[in-house]
Write a protein that holds these residues in place. Structure first.
Motif, PDB file in Angstrom:
ATOM      1  N   ASP A  29      48.415 106.045  53.689  1.00  0.00           N
ATOM      2  CA  ASP A  29      49.433 105.626  54.661  1.00  0.00           C
ATOM      3  C   ASP A  29      50.723 106.376  54.348  1.00  0.00           C
ATOM      4  OD1 ASP A  29      51.215 104.369  56.367  1.00  0.00           O
ATOM      5  OD2 ASP A  29      51.094 102.426  55.357  1.00  0.00           O
ATOM      6  N   SER A  31      53.561 106.183  55.904  1.00  0.00           N
ATOM      7  CA  SER A  31      54.786 105.514  56.346  1.00  0.00           C
ATOM      8  C   SER A  31      55.774 105.193  55.209  1.00  0.00           C
ATOM      9  CB  SER A  31      54.475 104.276  57.181  1.00  0.00           C
ATOM     10  OG  SER A  31      53.791 103.318  56.434  1.00  0.00           O
ATOM     11  N   ARG A  37      56.697 107.216  60.728  1.00  0.00           N
ATOM     12  CA  ARG A  37      55.515 108.062  60.954  1.00  0.00           C
ATOM     13  C   ARG A  37      54.281 107.289  60.517  1.00  0.00           C
ATOM     14  NH1 ARG A  37      57.135 113.177  63.075  1.00  0.00           N
ATOM     15  NH2 ARG A  37      59.113 113.716  62.131  1.00  0.00           N
ATOM     16  N   GLU A  38      53.159 107.667  61.072  1.00  0.00           N
ATOM     17  CA  GLU A  38      51.918 107.024  60.665  1.00  0.00           C
ATOM     18  C   GLU A  38      50.825 108.056  60.496  1.00  0.00           C
ATOM     19  OE1 GLU A  38      50.597 104.229  63.668  1.00  0.00           O
ATOM     20  OE2 GLU A  38      51.781 105.238  65.160  1.00  0.00           O
ATOM     21  N   LEU A  87      44.737 109.711  62.055  1.00  0.00           N
ATOM     22  CA  LEU A  87      45.463 108.549  62.551  1.00  0.00           C
ATOM     23  C   LEU A  87      44.417 107.459  62.719  1.00  0.00           C
ATOM     24  CD1 LEU A  87      48.212 107.476  63.469  1.00  0.00           C
ATOM     25  CD2 LEU A  87      47.646 108.216  65.772  1.00  0.00           C
ATOM     26  N   TYR A  96      50.566 114.142  68.358  1.00  0.00           N
ATOM     27  CA  TYR A  96      51.193 113.769  67.088  1.00  0.00           C
ATOM     28  C   TYR A  96      51.337 114.987  66.171  1.00  0.00           C
ATOM     29  CZ  TYR A  96      50.918 108.727  67.841  1.00  0.00           C
ATOM     30  OH  TYR A  96      51.101 107.451  68.319  1.00  0.00           O
TER      31      TYR A  96
END
Length: 135
Positions: A29, A31, A37-38, A87, A96
């Protein structure tokens, strides 16, 4: 699409998204590193180490898939970068910046006048490793 790692390396690489997901040093992850953001990523340094940079290799030229963007960065300055490849359980979509997007936590470490773009390379297709001043 595949990501190519070429130049002053012992083992040139051609990695599909699956190959990126199979490398060590995954970030499940992004983030916490990149608020807002992911996605999931592999550490840039892991990819470079897998290729085996040769003695004297100090820089990398990053090129987008369509060839419209290219930036040369010092390897030491981007050691904390990640290559976002997923994602959720799916490949990173184009909107993205996929299928591979490079993100650098501290854009100032790029040591370029265009640090913001360097820190956010969408649709990364090639990492060419070389000595400073060479390409």
């Amino acid at each position: 699409m595949t990501l190519l790692v070429t130049g002053a390396v012992d083992t040139p690489l051609e990695l599909a998204a699956d190959g990126l997901r199979d490398l060590p040093d995954q970030v499940a992850d992004i983030s916490p590193l990149f608020p807002g953001r992911e996605g999931a990523a592999v550490r840039f340094a892991s990819v470079i180490q897998r290729a085996g940079p040769r003695s004297g290799a100090t820089h990398a030229t990053l090129t987008s898939a369509d060839g419209s963007f290219e930036a040369t960065v010092p390897l030491a300055g981007v050691s904390e970068a990640v290559l976002v490849h997923s994602l959720g359980s799916e490949p990173l979509p184009g909107h993205y910046g996929g299928p591979v997007r490079m993100l650098i936590p501290d854009a100032g470490r790029c040591n370029t006048s265009d640090a913001d773009k360097c820190a956010n390379v969408k649709a990364l297709a090639r990492i060419h490793v070389h000595a400073e001043g060479q390409s």
